[in-house]
Design an enzyme around this catalytic site. Structure first.
Site: not given
Ligand code: AMP
Length: 279
Positions: A27, A32-33, A146, A148
């Site tokens: 959340g 990015g999400h 990427q 992470d």
């Protein structure tokens, strides 16, 4: 868009659907999400987003309690992005007997380095929750960022080792216009800290330029990165140049090499990376 909180209800809805792509998140959604959701849509007719701040991947001194949980804004963002299903379980739903009574998945070769070395137990928690999400959601495709990088590498190895029939799709890191990698944790940064945090992406760009100018020894590239971070008084957890598959250190860049940073700006811990690609 259906918002579902229980495993049983999710299974009932899922059974009537065909190909599904999953975007697992904690959340506090940002662009990015949303880019992962966009990529998910290219892979399946239906897109599910999970929103779950997973307690088992946080260390005892980490930010689990203060991690942002703007539920209404997240649901509005998912709706706007055309998400079909949101799975938003409670910790009790995911860990009815308590997390420590639950399963542990260990990939020691890939998790005792980089993030894993600085966040003991982190990847056991990540693998635990993602394996459960894979079994509950049963997606054909799952999208991971990427940013992470090690998480993506560990989860790819897990999916392969446990024969999950799921394609993991790596997604590029989205950045703010000034280069800062987008992160839910950026909202912790004061304006001064945010300016200092810019040294992370700047350090990676400087190393990339140095690499492009012919410097392939990783200790020189790492020194450049460290110097840039220290100038802004960041606390460095690690700066490392590693093989993107084994995550083991590389001395000379002769094949694609991951250059990864973890550093703390005040109380906020940030990570970022680039892949150096020899021509
Ligand atoms: P999180 O909510 O931080 O657990 O992240 C959920 C997913 O979004 C993970 O696969 C992350 O790698 C990905 N993600 C986080 N930040 C970014 C970013 N700046 N660009 C692309 N993907 C990202």
């Amino acid at each position: 868009m259906q918002v579902i909180q229980t495993i049983e209800a999710f299974r009932t809805v899922r059974a009537a659907l065909g190909k599904l792509a999953l975007v697992p998140t904690m959340g506090a959604l940002h662009a990015g999400h949303l880019s992962l959701i966009e990529i998910a849509r290219q892979h399946a007719a239906q897109v599910a987003v999970s929103i779950f701040v997973n307690p088992t991947q946080f260390g005892p001194r980490e930010d689990f309690n203060k991690y942002p949980r703007p539920v209404e804004e997240d649901l509005a963002a998912c709706r706007q992005a055309g998400v079909d299903l949101v799975f938003m379980p409670t910790p009790q739903e995911m860990y009815p007997a308590g997390a420590s009574a639950d399963i542990v998945i260990d990939l020691p070769g890939l998790t005792n380095v980089l993030e894993g070395r600085h966040r003991p137990g982190h990847f056991a928690g990540v693998c635990q929750v993602v394996a459960k999400l894979f079994n509950i959601v049963q997606p054909q495709v799952a999208c991971f960022g990427q940013k992470d990088y090690q998480q993506l590498r560990v989860l790819s190895a897990m999916a392969r080792a446990l024969n999950f029939p799921i394609t993991l799709v790596p997604c590029p890191t989205l950045r703010e216009p000034d280069g800062l990698a987008m992160s839910s944790r950026n909202r912790y940064l004061s304006p001064e800290d945010r300016a200092r945090a810019l040294s992370i992406s700047r350090a990676l760009s400087l190393a990339q330029e140095q690499f492009a100018s012919g410097i392939h020894q990783t200790n020189r590239l790492i020194t450049t990165v460290q110097k840039t971070l220290l100038e802004q008084h960041l606390n460095i957890d690690y700066v490392a140049a590693v093989d993107p598959m084994s995550l083991q250190p590389v001395e000379r860049v002769e094949a694609p090499t991951l250059l990864a940073i973890a550093a703390r700006v005040g109380a906020t811990r940030l990570i970022d990376n680039v892949i150096l690609e020899p021509r």
